[in-house]
Structures are given as C-alpha cells and as structure tokens.
Design a protein around this motif. Structure first.
Motif, PDB file in Angstrom:
ATOM      1  N   CYS A  25       0.814  -1.221   0.000  1.00  0.00           N
ATOM      2  CA  CYS A  25       0.000   0.000   0.000  1.00  0.00           C
ATOM      3  C   CYS A  25       0.849   1.273   0.000  1.00  0.00           C
ATOM      4  CB  CYS A  25      -0.949  -0.014   1.194  1.00  0.00           C
ATOM      5  SG  CYS A  25      -2.324   1.121   1.026  1.00  0.00           S
ATOM      6  N   VAL A  26       2.075   1.165   0.492  1.00  0.00           N
ATOM      7  CA  VAL A  26       2.928   2.365   0.576  1.00  0.00           C
ATOM      8  C   VAL A  26       3.117   3.005  -0.797  1.00  0.00           C
ATOM      9  CG1 VAL A  26       5.193   1.258   0.253  1.00  0.00           C
ATOM     10  CG2 VAL A  26       4.998   3.271   1.710  1.00  0.00           C
ATOM     11  N   ASP A  27       3.001   2.203  -1.844  1.00  0.00           N
ATOM     12  CA  ASP A  27       3.214   2.755  -3.186  1.00  0.00           C
ATOM     13  C   ASP A  27       2.163   3.801  -3.546  1.00  0.00           C
ATOM     14  OD1 ASP A  27       4.839   2.722  -5.572  1.00  0.00           O
ATOM     15  OD2 ASP A  27       3.027   1.993  -6.566  1.00  0.00           O
ATOM     16  N   GLN A  28       1.036   3.780  -2.854  1.00  0.00           N
ATOM     17  CA  GLN A  28       0.003   4.800  -3.114  1.00  0.00           C
ATOM     18  C   GLN A  28       0.516   6.212  -2.799  1.00  0.00           C
ATOM     19  OE1 GLN A  28      -4.139   2.494  -3.008  1.00  0.00           O
ATOM     20  NE2 GLN A  28      -3.791   3.741  -1.205  1.00  0.00           N
ATOM     21  N   LEU A  29       1.501   6.284  -1.886  1.00  0.00           N
ATOM     22  CA  LEU A  29       2.056   7.583  -1.525  1.00  0.00           C
ATOM     23  C   LEU A  29       2.927   8.141  -2.649  1.00  0.00           C
ATOM     24  CD1 LEU A  29       3.128   6.783   2.161  1.00  0.00           C
ATOM     25  CD2 LEU A  29       0.942   7.681   1.339  1.00  0.00           C
ATOM     26  N   GLU A  30       3.376   7.268  -3.541  1.00  0.00           N
ATOM     27  CA  GLU A  30       4.255   7.697  -4.634  1.00  0.00           C
ATOM     28  C   GLU A  30       3.523   7.770  -5.968  1.00  0.00           C
ATOM     29  OE1 GLU A  30       7.784   8.526  -3.490  1.00  0.00           O
ATOM     30  OE2 GLU A  30       8.492   6.767  -4.579  1.00  0.00           O
ATOM     31  N   HIS A  31       2.681   6.775  -6.227  1.00  0.00           N
ATOM     32  CA  HIS A  31       2.105   6.651  -7.572  1.00  0.00           C
ATOM     33  C   HIS A  31       0.582   6.651  -7.573  1.00  0.00           C
ATOM     34  CE1 HIS A  31       6.189   4.663  -7.888  1.00  0.00           C
ATOM     35  NE2 HIS A  31       6.266   5.641  -8.767  1.00  0.00           N
ATOM     36  N   GLY A  32      -0.041   7.117  -6.503  1.00  0.00           N
ATOM     37  CA  GLY A  32      -1.502   7.180  -6.453  1.00  0.00           C
ATOM     38  C   GLY A  32      -2.133   5.827  -6.182  1.00  0.00           C
ATOM     39  N   HIS A  39      -0.128  -4.634 -13.920  1.00  0.00           N
ATOM     40  CA  HIS A  39       0.639  -3.780 -13.006  1.00  0.00           C
ATOM     41  C   HIS A  39       1.433  -4.644 -12.051  1.00  0.00           C
ATOM     42  CE1 HIS A  39      -1.993  -0.562 -14.369  1.00  0.00           C
ATOM     43  NE2 HIS A  39      -1.145   0.284 -13.831  1.00  0.00           N
ATOM     44  N   LEU A  40       2.729  -4.365 -11.937  1.00  0.00           N
ATOM     45  CA  LEU A  40       3.555  -5.074 -10.956  1.00  0.00           C
ATOM     46  C   LEU A  40       4.124  -4.059  -9.977  1.00  0.00           C
ATOM     47  CD1 LEU A  40       5.126  -7.579  -9.876  1.00  0.00           C
ATOM     48  CD2 LEU A  40       6.952  -6.981 -11.484  1.00  0.00           C
ATOM     49  N   MET A  41       3.927  -4.350  -8.690  1.00  0.00           N
ATOM     50  CA  MET A  41       4.470  -3.496  -7.637  1.00  0.00           C
ATOM     51  C   MET A  41       5.589  -4.286  -6.949  1.00  0.00           C
ATOM     52  SD  MET A  41       4.351  -3.158  -4.145  1.00  0.00           S
ATOM     53  CE  MET A  41       5.210  -1.822  -3.321  1.00  0.00           C
ATOM     54  N   ILE A  42       6.715  -3.654  -6.697  1.00  0.00           N
ATOM     55  CA  ILE A  42       7.786  -4.334  -5.946  1.00  0.00           C
ATOM     56  C   ILE A  42       8.059  -3.549  -4.674  1.00  0.00           C
ATOM     57  CG2 ILE A  42      10.123  -5.274  -5.989  1.00  0.00           C
ATOM     58  CD1 ILE A  42      10.030  -5.446  -8.950  1.00  0.00           C
ATOM     59  N   GLY A  43       8.046  -4.245  -3.543  1.00  0.00           N
ATOM     60  CA  GLY A  43       8.273  -3.588  -2.264  1.00  0.00           C
ATOM     61  C   GLY A  43       9.144  -4.434  -1.362  1.00  0.00           C
ATOM     62  N   GLY A  44       9.441  -3.915  -0.173  1.00  0.00           N
ATOM     63  CA  GLY A  44      10.324  -4.594   0.773  1.00  0.00           C
ATOM     64  C   GLY A  44      11.744  -4.084   0.598  1.00  0.00           C
ATOM     65  N   GLY A  45      12.579  -4.321   1.583  1.00  0.00           N
ATOM     66  CA  GLY A  45      13.926  -3.761   1.602  1.00  0.00           C
ATOM     67  C   GLY A  45      14.753  -4.095   0.372  1.00  0.00           C
ATOM     68  N   ARG A 101       5.607  -0.492 -10.763  1.00  0.00           N
ATOM     69  CA  ARG A 101       5.528   0.534  -9.716  1.00  0.00           C
ATOM     70  C   ARG A 101       6.474   0.118  -8.594  1.00  0.00           C
ATOM     71  NH1 ARG A 101      -0.452   2.698  -9.213  1.00  0.00           N
ATOM     72  NH2 ARG A 101       0.209   3.052  -7.075  1.00  0.00           N
ATOM     73  N   VAL A 102       7.496   0.910  -8.367  1.00  0.00           N
ATOM     74  CA  VAL A 102       8.400   0.657  -7.238  1.00  0.00           C
ATOM     75  C   VAL A 102       8.560   1.956  -6.463  1.00  0.00           C
ATOM     76  CG1 VAL A 102      10.571  -0.391  -6.513  1.00  0.00           C
ATOM     77  CG2 VAL A 102       9.704  -0.845  -8.804  1.00  0.00           C
ATOM     78  N   PRO A 103       8.229   1.948  -5.181  1.00  0.00           N
ATOM     79  CA  PRO A 103       8.425   3.165  -4.387  1.00  0.00           C
ATOM     80  C   PRO A 103       9.906   3.487  -4.272  1.00  0.00           C
ATOM     81  CG  PRO A 103       7.199   1.483  -3.142  1.00  0.00           C
ATOM     82  CD  PRO A 103       7.721   0.830  -4.375  1.00  0.00           C
ATOM     83  N   ARG A 104      10.204   4.739  -3.922  1.00  0.00           N
ATOM     84  CA  ARG A 104      11.616   5.080  -3.716  1.00  0.00           C
ATOM     85  C   ARG A 104      12.174   4.241  -2.563  1.00  0.00           C
ATOM     86  NH1 ARG A 104      10.676   9.211   0.573  1.00  0.00           N
ATOM     87  NH2 ARG A 104       8.675  10.066  -0.044  1.00  0.00           N
ATOM     88  N   PRO A 105      13.508   3.996  -2.586  1.00  0.00           N
ATOM     89  CA  PRO A 105      14.104   3.067  -1.618  1.00  0.00           C
ATOM     90  C   PRO A 105      13.697   3.324  -0.168  1.00  0.00           C
ATOM     91  CG  PRO A 105      15.728   3.664  -3.260  1.00  0.00           C
ATOM     92  CD  PRO A 105      14.505   4.489  -3.563  1.00  0.00           C
ATOM     93  N   GLY A 106      13.616   4.584   0.240  1.00  0.00           N
ATOM     94  CA  GLY A 106      13.279   4.895   1.629  1.00  0.00           C
ATOM     95  C   GLY A 106      11.910   4.386   2.055  1.00  0.00           C
ATOM     96  N   LEU A 107      11.015   4.207   1.093  1.00  0.00           N
ATOM     97  CA  LEU A 107       9.682   3.701   1.435  1.00  0.00           C
ATOM     98  C   LEU A 107       9.586   2.182   1.254  1.00  0.00           C
ATOM     99  CD1 LEU A 107       7.315   6.453  -0.039  1.00  0.00           C
ATOM    100  CD2 LEU A 107       7.997   6.105   2.343  1.00  0.00           C
ATOM    101  N   CYS A 108      10.640   1.565   0.680  1.00  0.00           N
ATOM    102  CA  CYS A 108      10.625   0.104   0.490  1.00  0.00           C
ATOM    103  C   CYS A 108      10.977  -0.625   1.778  1.00  0.00           C
ATOM    104  CB  CYS A 108      11.621  -0.288  -0.597  1.00  0.00           C
ATOM    105  SG  CYS A 108      11.054   0.164  -2.242  1.00  0.00           S
ATOM    106  N   THR A 109      11.910  -0.053   2.546  1.00  0.00           N
ATOM    107  CA  THR A 109      12.271  -0.685   3.815  1.00  0.00           C
ATOM    108  C   THR A 109      11.131  -0.467   4.813  1.00  0.00           C
ATOM    109  OG1 THR A 109      13.460   1.351   4.266  1.00  0.00           O
ATOM    110  CG2 THR A 109      14.758  -0.500   3.532  1.00  0.00           C
ATOM    111  N   ALA A 168       5.245   5.016   7.502  1.00  0.00           N
ATOM    112  CA  ALA A 168       4.421   5.600   6.438  1.00  0.00           C
ATOM    113  C   ALA A 168       3.572   4.535   5.760  1.00  0.00           C
ATOM    114  CB  ALA A 168       5.329   6.302   5.428  1.00  0.00           C
ATOM    115  N   MET A 169       4.141   3.344   5.582  1.00  0.00           N
ATOM    116  CA  MET A 169       3.397   2.292   4.885  1.00  0.00           C
ATOM    117  C   MET A 169       2.189   1.845   5.712  1.00  0.00           C
ATOM    118  SD  MET A 169       6.180  -0.789   5.228  1.00  0.00           S
ATOM    119  CE  MET A 169       5.859  -2.191   6.309  1.00  0.00           C
ATOM    120  N   VAL A 170       2.343   1.853   7.018  1.00  0.00           N
ATOM    121  CA  VAL A 170       1.243   1.457   7.902  1.00  0.00           C
ATOM    122  C   VAL A 170       0.169   2.546   7.893  1.00  0.00           C
ATOM    123  CG1 VAL A 170       0.650   0.772  10.245  1.00  0.00           C
ATOM    124  CG2 VAL A 170       2.879   0.178   9.304  1.00  0.00           C
TER     125      VAL A 170
END
Ligand SMILES: [Zn+2]
Lengths: 363, 218
Positions: free
Chosen positions: A120-127, A270-276, A299-307, A311-313
């Motif tokens: 879900c954190v990717d919504q902060l970057e890509h809607g 759509h592929l989202m990649i997350g986690g550290g 869709r990949v959030p910037r590194p700071g939001l992947c770890t 914000a993700m919560v």
C-alpha cells in the motif's frame, strides 16, 4: 471526518521504530528510529535488543512525526499499527502504544498486516493501486508474490520462499565475503564493479516441474559459500565484486522472471515491488526492462519507502478509513505469524476468549 | 489528585484509579500471556467504574518491574503513550515496593520481610524491607538457593521456592490499588518516584555468532 483521512501509522515488526503520518495518499511525515547498529555485531537482528529499543524510541518518534507533519494528535482520524507478522515482542510494543494513543485520543484503531502495508505504501508515490495489482515483496523477512484485488480486504498469496528470504541470502553472502551486516546495500555497491556473468550460480526452483511462483535461495547461498571457500582453499584471491554481481544477478533473475510470469498468467498489467530488497539497483533495473518488454507497468516506491517504515502502515490505515473498513477492537493482539490473507484485524480475539474460558484464572 | 495506576510486571494485569485518599476502582486479571490484549480494556473498565473521565486524570503511576520483559514493556509503553497523549506526568514504581505496600496493609507491618516474584529460569526478582517498610536491599535477580532465607516473605516467587523462602504467604502478585496507594503516599510526602524506565536487571540475551561457519566438509 475530512475527505482525506489523516492517519498515524506505527511499525515495530523488526528493528525499525517507524511512525508515519499520511493524509489520504499524501505523505506528511515518515519518522524512523533504527536499532540496526546495535544488531550489526551480532550479524542479525536480536529480538530482545529490538524490543528494548522500540520502547525507548516510541514516544520521541511519535512526537517527531507530529512535528514534521505539523498536525496535532487530536486532529487524527485514526491510528494504524502493524499487528503482524513480525517479531512477537517487538510487535507488542507498537500494538500497545497504538492502543494507548487510540484510547486516549478516542480515535479508531486499525491493526493491519505488515505485508499489505508494504504494497500500500506505493500509493504515496504513484496514487491509488489499480485493481488487480501483482506485488513482489522481497526483504530480509519475506519473499512473496501476492495478488491483490483490494488492498484493504483481499490479498492472495501466489508464491513464497520455501527456505531463506531474499534479503537473508544477501546477509549471508555478505558474511561469507566479509562485507558486514546488513548485506543488501554493500552487496549492491560491490556488485557494480563486478561482472554479473562471471560465475554461473544456480537459479533455484526454475525447473519445469518446480512450483511456478515459489522461491528458494538456500541452495544459491550455499553455492556461493562453496565457490568462495574453494577459491580460498586454493590460495587464490576471491574476486569479491564478481561474486557479488553474479550472486545478485541470480537472485534478481529469478525474482523478476517469476513476477513477470505471474502477471502474464493472471492477466495483470501492473507489478508493484516492495520490501527492503526492492531498494536493490539491479533488481529495479532488470524489473523495468522485463516489464517494458512484457507491456507491464512497474511501480516501485523510492528506496526509503521500500524498507520497513511507519508511512506504509499509515498509508494502509488511511485506505481503511477511506474505504470505511471496521476498526479493530481494543483487545487487538500482536500476531507474529499473522497470515498475509488477514489484511487487517477487526475482530475480537475469539481464540483468546476461548482460551481464557477454558483455563479460567489458574495460572 | 486523580491517579491512574497499572502494572504488567507479574502475571497479573491490574489497573486502579485512586483519588489521593482511597482506591475508587480496581481490576485484576491473572493471565501471563495476554498483558497486551487485556491492559487497555482493563484501564477503560476501571475508569468507567470509578466514574472518571480520562481527561480529568492528573497522574499516571506504572510498575516498572522488575518482571518478565515482554509483559513489562506493555505497561511501560502504555504509560508513556497515555502520558504523552493526555499530557500527564508518569511516575514509575518498583513493582516489588507495591507488593511490599500491600503486604504491610495485610498485616506484615512491624516486621522485616522479603518480596520475591518469579523471574523464570529458576530465578527470582527480590527485594528486602525493614520493619518500617523501607527497601533495604534489591531489587535484584538471583537463584533462590543463593539467598539467605528470610524469616518472612511474600510474593509468587517466594511461594514457588518454599525451601528458600520458608513460611512464604500472599500477596502473590502486585495489585494496582496497592501500587496507587504507595505512589499517592510517596508523592504526598514529597518523595520522588522512579522514571518510567524498565528495571530489567539482566542484559539482553544475545549470543554473538561464533564466526562464519564453513559449509565445505573439513
Ligand atoms: Zn517488511
């Protein structure tokens, strides 16, 4: 309630005390206190050290997030917290804090799933996430392929690692190469000077009869260790950059190959990649190339939001409020093995009640 | 004064409201594995029973242990968060002092005694008190057999090891009512209580991995 819910999120599933504040899909604050340096000399996260650090960092990190966001605690529309999965004692500190804030401020509490939060954190970057979304989650704790129709209610596991998580393999290979902990960033850095084709390390679970979407990194890790030891035993110098690059290539090849296949097989574009591990530069590069070729939007959030972060919560909590999902009750438990399918935990703890009814007060 | 007190350093989850003179309401549940689930509902219940709105509270008192860490942290982080959210001072109380206070109220006044709780791993958390109820030793964590057997002792740790604590009797666990009464008395006497920080007494369990293990046969 405002149209755009203002939600504070607390994350304590591992060694980061994360507090994020989100309005709708806009990030207002992302405060993190990490105990990673306290664990470095142990070569891995020590649960008791993490729990102690969470307790100390909790209130200061909350205050820092409120200050950064420029909001008052009383303005919040809800408090979200990672209910699981994660380290039991660490989760419990965050859940207890979230409950205390929710109760004191008289705000709804949302106990949410750590893995769904990573998506879900990717919504902060890509809607807002499209429906459906395929997600590849890779970190020191998880390696999963998840298909989500609705991030607040419906996350289905397609595959996962059968042994080590991808991030664990990075840590172990870094240790074999004497590069320290955590392994992800340093292996990525050293790999940039190396040749990814120098050594043909095995690609786990890629045979015709292997499970299509599951991963295995244990064999790869052992293969790297054997190769390095054989070199050392022969008295030869270990080409660290080449080993790092070839190992990293093997990991990212399998991850992206399976993720793209899962998208194609399930008609998901759509592929989202997350986690550290999503912070890894080669993984991002290879995923982009393969998605472009397959006509999939990456869709990949910037590194700071992947770890791991708060914000993700908060992002998932905000989505819960937005979609009018039921809040959790104040007897919410921290569940170290919360299944990925339980995106949030709105119900009363029936197991606990049954357990109590059976055992009475006899402890 | 309207004091909210609670403790999670023993198997009990206990909460009470105290007005500076007497306990207005108290709740005790014994369930060593569910401090996290039970504490906020217990606090909510005890305030309702006392007829006190949370915004009228003036102080928080919390047991800071010693006690098993996982449960202990539930109480401490809850106290810190409530203090922060409601703008209240948080006073730490040694959990063993609260048990001692209850023991004296139940008839041990005028005698020296030891309080011991279960520290698991065949050890006890303990402290010694004189006839006036002042703590003279501890809190410490030790194997029961290593202690000089006290004449009088209370607490679940004493009851668990009768050889080391002959003639041990209740109270077994801490009660928030006693903790609140102790805190109110100390504050009224102008004595400072403890900071809201855990009395762990042991260093964290953390083994440094013994170097990198080879996978090739030697
Ligand atoms: Zn994570």
């Amino acid at each position: 309630m405002a149209d755009e819910p203002l939600v504070l999120g607390i994350e304590t599933s591992c060694d980061e005390t994360g507090v994020g504040i989100v309005r709708g899909t806009t990030l207002l604050a992302d405060a993190v206190a990490s105990s990673v340096n306290d664990h470095a000399r142990f070569g891995g996260v020590v649960p008791e050290i993490a729990s102690r650090a969470h307790l100390e960092a909790m209130v200061p990190t909350i205050q820092r997030a409120l200050d950064t966001a420029g909001v008052k605690a009383s303005d919040l529309d809800g408090i979200a917290v990672t209910a699981g999965p994660g380290l039991a004692g660490a989760l419990l500190v965050g859940v207890s804090a979230a409950k205390a804030y929710a109760w004191a401020l008289d705000k709804p509490l949302y106990g949410v799933n750590h893995l769904a939060s990573h998506i879900c954190v990717d919504q902060l970057e890509h809607g807002r996430l499209p429906s459906p979304t395929m997600a590849l989650l890779v970190s020191g704790g998880h390696s999963s392929l998840l298909l989500s129709e609705d991030i607040t209610t419906d996350v289905r596991p397609l595959g996962a690692t059968i042994d080590d998580a991808a991030g664990e393999a990075f840590d172990k290979v870094a240790r074999v190469l004497g590069l320290g902990f955590p392994g992800g960033p340093v292996v990525d850095r050293r790999a940039r000077e190396g040749d990814p084709k120098a050594i043909a390390f095995p690609r786990g679970l890629t045979g015709p009869k292997d499970p299509e979407y599951d991963f295995s990194f244990s064999g790869l890790k052992t293969a790297v260790a054997r190769w390095v030891e054989a070199k050392r035993r022969a008295g030869e110098e270990v080409p660290i950059a080449d080993v790092a690059a070839s190992f990293q290539e093997a990991v990212t090849d399998v991850l992206t190959r399976k993720a793209v296949k899962a998208c194609k097989d399930n008609g998901v574009d759509h592929l989202m990649i997350g986690g550290g591990v999503a912070a890894n530069s080669r993984l991002r590069e290879m995923a982009q190339q393969r998605c472009d070729r397959a006509g999939i939007r990456l869709r990949v959030p910037r590194p700071g939001l992947c770890t791991d972060n708060g914000a993700m919560v908060a992002a998932l909590g905000s989505e819960m409020v937005w979609r009018d999902r039921a809040p959790s009750s104040l007897d919410l438990s921290a569940d170290s093995s919360l299944p990925v399918t339980e995106v949030h935990v709105p119900h009363t703890d029936f197991h606990g009640q049954a357990y109590q009814a059976l055992t009475g007060q006899q402890q | 004064m309207l004091l909210l007190a609670f403790d999670t350093a023993t198997p009990a989850v206990t909460a009470a409201v105290h007005d500076g003179t007497a306990v207005l309401a108290e709740t005790d549940q014994v369930d060593a594995r569910r401090h996290g689930e039970l504490l906020i509902p217990a606090i909510d219940r005890v305030l309702r029973e006392a007829g006190v709105d949370r915004h009228r509270l003036t102080d928080i008192a919390v047991g800071v242990g010693p006690g098993p860490y996982t449960g202990l942290r539930v109480g401490l982080v809850t106290a810190a968060a409530l203090g922060h959210a409601l703008g209240l001072p948080v006073h730490g109380v040694c959990t063993l002092d609260a048990i001692a206070h209850a023991a004296r109220a139940e008839g041990l006044a005028g005698e020296a005694f030891t309080v011991a709780t279960d520290a698991r791993r065949k050890e006890v958390y303990w402290a010694a008190y004189d006839a006036e109820g002042r703590r003279t030793e501890g809190p410490s964590v030790d194997r029961p057999g290593e202690l000089t057997p006290p004449a009088r002792s209370v607490g679940a740790g004493a009851l668990l090891y009768p050889d080391a604590f002959p003639g041990a009797h209740g109270p077994e666990h801490v009660s928030a009512g006693a903790l609140a009464a102790f805190a109110a008395a100390e504050l009224a006497a102008g004595r400072a209580l403890l900071p809201n920080a855990p009395l762990y007494l042991r260093r964290p369990d953390a083994q440094v991995p013994a170097g990198y293990k080879a996978v090739l046969p030697a």
